[in-house]
Design an enzyme around this catalytic site. Structure first.
Site, mmCIF file in Angstrom:
data_model
loop_
_atom_site.group_PDB
_atom_site.id
_atom_site.type_symbol
_atom_site.label_atom_id
_atom_site.label_comp_id
_atom_site.label_asym_id
_atom_site.label_seq_id
_atom_site.Cartn_x
_atom_site.Cartn_y
_atom_site.Cartn_z
ATOM 1 N N ASP A 26 28.024 142.248 80.266
ATOM 2 C CA ASP A 26 29.106 141.474 80.862
ATOM 3 C C ASP A 26 30.407 141.716 80.117
ATOM 4 O OD1 ASP A 26 30.722 139.483 82.061
ATOM 5 O OD2 ASP A 26 28.994 138.174 82.345
ATOM 6 N N ASP A 58 36.230 141.643 85.616
ATOM 7 C CA ASP A 58 35.039 140.822 85.429
ATOM 8 C C ASP A 58 33.849 141.472 86.127
ATOM 9 O OD1 ASP A 58 33.140 138.821 85.130
ATOM 10 O OD2 ASP A 58 34.542 137.198 85.552
#
Length: 482
Positions: free
Chosen positions: A366, A162
Site C-alpha cells: 500500500d 493511492d
C-alpha cells in the site's frame, strides 16, 4: 495536494512519511552484511537540502517525478503545517483498520446514515502528484494523442496517489465550503473544458461503477466513496482529457467530480488519483496503452523518486532485475487491494524463529499506509531481536504508538542491525536504515492478531522500486532505485 495552472505539467508525486536520509557506513565484512552505521541525525530529522533525482527511470511506458509532501524536494506547501508523528500514525491506524474491515466484506462500501460519524482532524498522508485535466482536443475514443493536438490551457490538479482506492476523483465547481475543503489553487471547473462530459446514467461506464455507484441526478451518473476512516466524497462521474506529462495525454479519462466531502482532507490535495486493482483506476483505464503494470520508487526526503506507468523496460533477468513475490488471488478479499505473503524476517543476518503460518492472513502492498504492520508473534520476535542488537543505546519511553525508542543524543553514529523482509517465492527485501527506524523508534507495529491482514507501508518501501506487475501476477522489488 496543491494545484497550479500550467500549460503541461509533469506529475509530482509526494509520499508521506517522516523517516529521514541516512548514509550506510563501511566497517568489516560482517558489519557491511549484517549491520548499518548511520549518522545519528539521519534517524531523527530529515535533511534540509534537496539532492534531486538520483537515477533516470527505465520505462516501457511513461514516468513522472515522485516526492515526499513535507521534504525539501516537495514543490507543494501545506496550508495546515507539517503533521507530527503521533498525528500521522493515528491516521495510519484509522486508515488500516478501515481497509481491513472492508477487505473481506465482499467489497461493499456503504454508509449507514444512522451511524455516528467521527470527524477526524487529519492530514492526507498519501503520495501526491500533479495531473493536467481538461480542454485537450483529440479524436473521440483515442486512448493517447500527441500533445501538439492540445491548444488550450490545462489546469494542473495535484492529487493523492493511492493503491487502496479504485475511483479517481477531484474537487469540482460548484464546491462550496464547508461541503468541500479549501485547497491551495483553483478548483476544477468542468464548464470551462471543451472535452469534459458527464457520464450518462444508462451507460456501461455508469453501470461499471459497482460499489462506487450512487444513482442518477439530472440523467448524470453519480458516484460515492466512503473511505471508512471518517472521510467520504460524492459527486458526478465524468470524462475529460488527462495529461500525465508533455508526451502523454489520455482521452476520455473517467473520474469523479466531487461536489461534497466529509472529513478533513489536506489542502495539498485536490483529490485522489487511484491505482487500485478495480476497473475504474488509472491503471485499468491505461492498461491497453501501457500494459497492466506500474512501479514507483519512494525516495528519501532529500531526493526525488518516480512513478512509472507500464513498468520498467528491464524487468527481466539480469543485474537490474526484480526480486519477485506472487500476488495473492483470494476471492474473499476485494480486488482493489494488492496482497502478498510474508514468510519471515531477518535481523542482523539471522532468520527469526517465526512460524510462516502466522503470516497467512496476507499483507497489503500500500502506497498510502505509512509503516508496516506485522502479526503480533512476528512483531514480538522482531522487537526482541532488535532490542538485543541495540543494547548499547539507552531506551526511552515509547511515542505515537511505537514502543521501542532510543536516546541517541550522546552518539554521533549509530549501528543499526540490518532488517530484511522475506516474501513468498524467495524475494528478500533488505531495508535501508531509515526504513527500520523513524524518529529514533523501531518503525513497525503489530496487527490486532495473528493471521489478520497486514500492511507493507511506504516507510519500508523507500529507496526500492516496487513493481506492481498485475498482468504477470507478481510484485517486484529492486533496491537502490532512488
Amino acid at each position: 495536494m496543491t494545484t497550479s495552472i500550467l500549460p503541461l505539467v509533469p506529475v509530482l508525486v509526494l509520499l508521506s512519511s517522516m523517516s529521514s536520509h541516512g548514509h550506510a557506513g563501511h566497517g568489516g565484512d560482517e558489519k557491511r552484511e549484517h549491520y548499518m552505521v548511520v549518522e545519528t541525525s539521519s534517524l531523527l530529522e530529515p535533511t534540509a537540502i534537496c539532492s534531486g533525482l538520483k537515477v533516470m527511470p527505465s520505462s516501457n511506458g511513461t514516468w513522472v517525478p515522485l516526492h515526499r509532501p513535507y521534504g525539501p524536494c516537495s514543490p507543494a506547501t501545506s496550508i495546515t503545517g507539517t503533521p507530527s508523528l503521533a498525528e500521522m500514525l493515528h491516521w495510519d491506524q484509522l486508515h488500516t483498520d478501515a481497509i481491513r474491515k472492508k477487505a473481506t466484506a465482499g467489497g461493499e462500501d456503504v454508509l449507514e446514515p444512522d451511524t455516528p460519524i467521527v470527524d477526524v482532524q487529519q492530514t492526507d498522508y498519501r503520495p501526491i502528484a500533479s495531473f493536467g485535466i481538461g480542454t485537450g482536443r483529440g479524436r473521440s475514443g483515442s486512448s493517447t494523442i500527441s500533445p501538439t493536438a492540445i491548444d488550450d490551457p490545462i489546469l494542473a490538479q495535484t492529487m493523492s496517489i493511492d493503491t487502496s482506492i479504485d475511483l479517481p476523483w477531484i474537487q469540482c465547481l460548484p464546491c462550496p465550503i464547508p461541503e468541500c475543503y479549501p485547497q491551495q489553487n483553483a478548483f476544477f471547473d468542468p464548464s470551462t473544458s471543451r472535452t469534459s462530459a458527464a457520464v450518462p446514467c444508462r451507460s456501461a461506464a455508469c453501470a461499471a461503477l459497482g460499489r462506487y455507484g450512487a444513482g442518477c441526478s439530472n440523467k448524470q451518473c453519480q458516484y460515492f466513496i466512503d473511505y471508512g476512516d471518517g472521510r467520504a466524497t460524492s459527486g458526478t462521474y465524468m470524462t475529460d482529457t488527462l495529461t500525465l506529462n508533455p508526451s502523454t495525454v489520455i482521452m476520455n479519462f473517467r473520474f469523479g467530480c466531487s461536489h461534497a466531502v466529509r472529513g478533513d482532507f489536506s489542502g495539498q490535495t485536490s483529490g485522489t488519483m487511484s491505482l487500485g486493482g478495480g476497473r475504474q483506476s488509472l491503471l485499468s483505464q491505461t492498461a491497453a496503452t501501457f500494459g497492466n503494470a506500474f512501479s514507483y520508487c519512494v525516495p528519501q526526503p532529500s531526493s526525488s523518486g518516480f512513478l512509472s506507468l507500464g513498468g520498467p523496460a528491464n524487468a527481466g533477468p539480469g543485474p537490474a532485475s526484480f526480486s519477485r513475490t506472487p500476488l495473492v488471488r483470494n476471492p474473499n478479499i476485494i480486488p482493489t487491494l494488492y496482497v502478498v505473503r510474508l514468510r519471515g524476517i531477518e535481523v542482523g543476518g539471522r532468520r527469526l524463529n517465526v512460524p510462516p503460518i502466522v503470516f497467512s492472513g496476507g499483507s497489503v502492498m500500500d502506497s498510502s499506509v505509512i509503516i508496516t504492520q506485522l502479526p503480533p508473534t512476528a512483531y514480538r520476535a522482531l522487537r526482541l531481536a532488535f532490542r538485543n542488537a541495540m543494547r548499547a543505546y539507552p531506551r526511552v519511553a515509547g511515542k505515537a504508538g511505537l514502543d521501542t525508542c532510543y536516546d541517541f543524543v550522546r552518539f554521533t553514529n549509530v549501528t543499526v542491525p540490518a532488517v530484511s523482509l522475506v516474501f513468498e517465492g524467495g524475494a528478500v527485501v533488505r531495508l535501508d536504515p531509515m526504513a527500520v527506524m523513524i524518529e529514533g523508534c523501531l518503525a513497525f507495529v503489530p496487527t490486532p492478531r495473528d493471521f489478520a491482514l497486514g500492511f507493507i507501508g511506504n516507510v519500508q518501501q523507500q529507496t526500492h522500486e516496487v513493481l506492481y506487475d498485475v498482468g504477470g501476477g507478481s510484485v517486484g522489488f529492486r533496491r537502490g532505485a532512488c
